[in-house]
Design a protein around this motif. Structure first.
Motif: not given
Length: 238
Positions: A21-50
């Motif tokens: 459930a956490l993975a589903f919620a967090l992935s949905g949130k991150v995807a929405a933020l990345l899509a919003r950034s792409v729409e707003r500035r044409g690209t998106a930058l994501l940094a993740v941990s290992g």
């Protein structure tokens, strides 16, 4: 303002019944933020941990239907090992995130073969200047000792790593508890992100987080959250 109120402002707690459930919620949130950034500035930058914690989240995020060809993925931190090493964060990301729809994303690693970790950090610092800063999304983890990114409590340059005014993008890390030298984004670059989340799982990590946010010497995760200009989002499941 009371210390308890200040701590409450440092983060928002998001709790889930299970890790799926956490993975589903967090992935949905991150995807929405990345899509919003792409729409707003044409690209998106994501940094993740290992580490082992984000595997389910990575798998869920990899299936999100967004314009991945306009997304750049990099790492919060990395061990000074090649991608072929089982301890490589780049290898983990390649195997779990850069799959399915997310295979179209551009990945920018931190590890490069170099004579020293200092040389690698300087090369990274120059190369990563070309990325479209600031980060849109930064996903942090946390160790049982209260470290996040590669901000280990015993790092010999911890104040430099945590400096919110640092001009550096990537810094070298030497810490006995880290096991090998590390490369990490500076706290300054992480704190500039539009969205910062800390992804932790299990009872031990929750206890470690609660301890880090309590009284006593300030651990790195607390230092980062206290310095964040907006409250971070904590995602936890048992």
């Amino acid at each position: 303002m009371a210390r308890e109120q200040l701590i409450a402002m440092a983060y928002h707690w998001n709790e889930f019944d299970d890790r799926a459930a956490l993975a589903f919620a967090l992935s949905g949130k991150v995807a929405a933020l990345l899509a919003r950034s792409v729409e707003r500035r044409g690209t998106a930058l994501l940094a993740v941990s290992g580490g082992t914690t984000p595997a389910k989240f990575f798998a869920a995020l990899s299936r999100e239907q967004i314009a991945w060809n306009k997304v750049i993925v990099t790492l919060i931190d990395e061990r000074f090992v090649p991608a072929s090493s089982p301890r490589s964060n780049a290898g983990l990301v390649a195997a779990n995130l850069l799959q399915n729809a997310a295979a179209a994303a551009r990945f920018v690693p931190l590890y490069h073969e170099a004579a020293s970790i200092e040389d690698a950090a300087r090369a990274d610092n120059e190369e990563l200047k070309a990325l479209p800063w600031p980060l849109d999304v930064a996903i942090l983890g946390m160790g049982g000792d209260g470290h996040t990114a590669s901000f280990f409590p015993d790092a010999d340059t911890l104040p430099t790593l945590l400096d919110p005014a640092s001009p550096r993008i990537v810094l070298p890390v030497h810490a006995v508890s880290a096991g090998e030298p590390r490369l990490t984004l500076s706290a300054a670059r992480i704190l500039e992100a539009d969205f910062v989340a800390v992804h932790i799982e299990g009872a031990e990590k929750r206890a470690a987080f609660d301890e880090a946010m309590g009284p006593g010497p300030k651990k790195p995760i607390r230092a980062v959250l206290d310095a964040a200009p907006v409250p971070a989002e904590i995602y936890w499941a048992p």
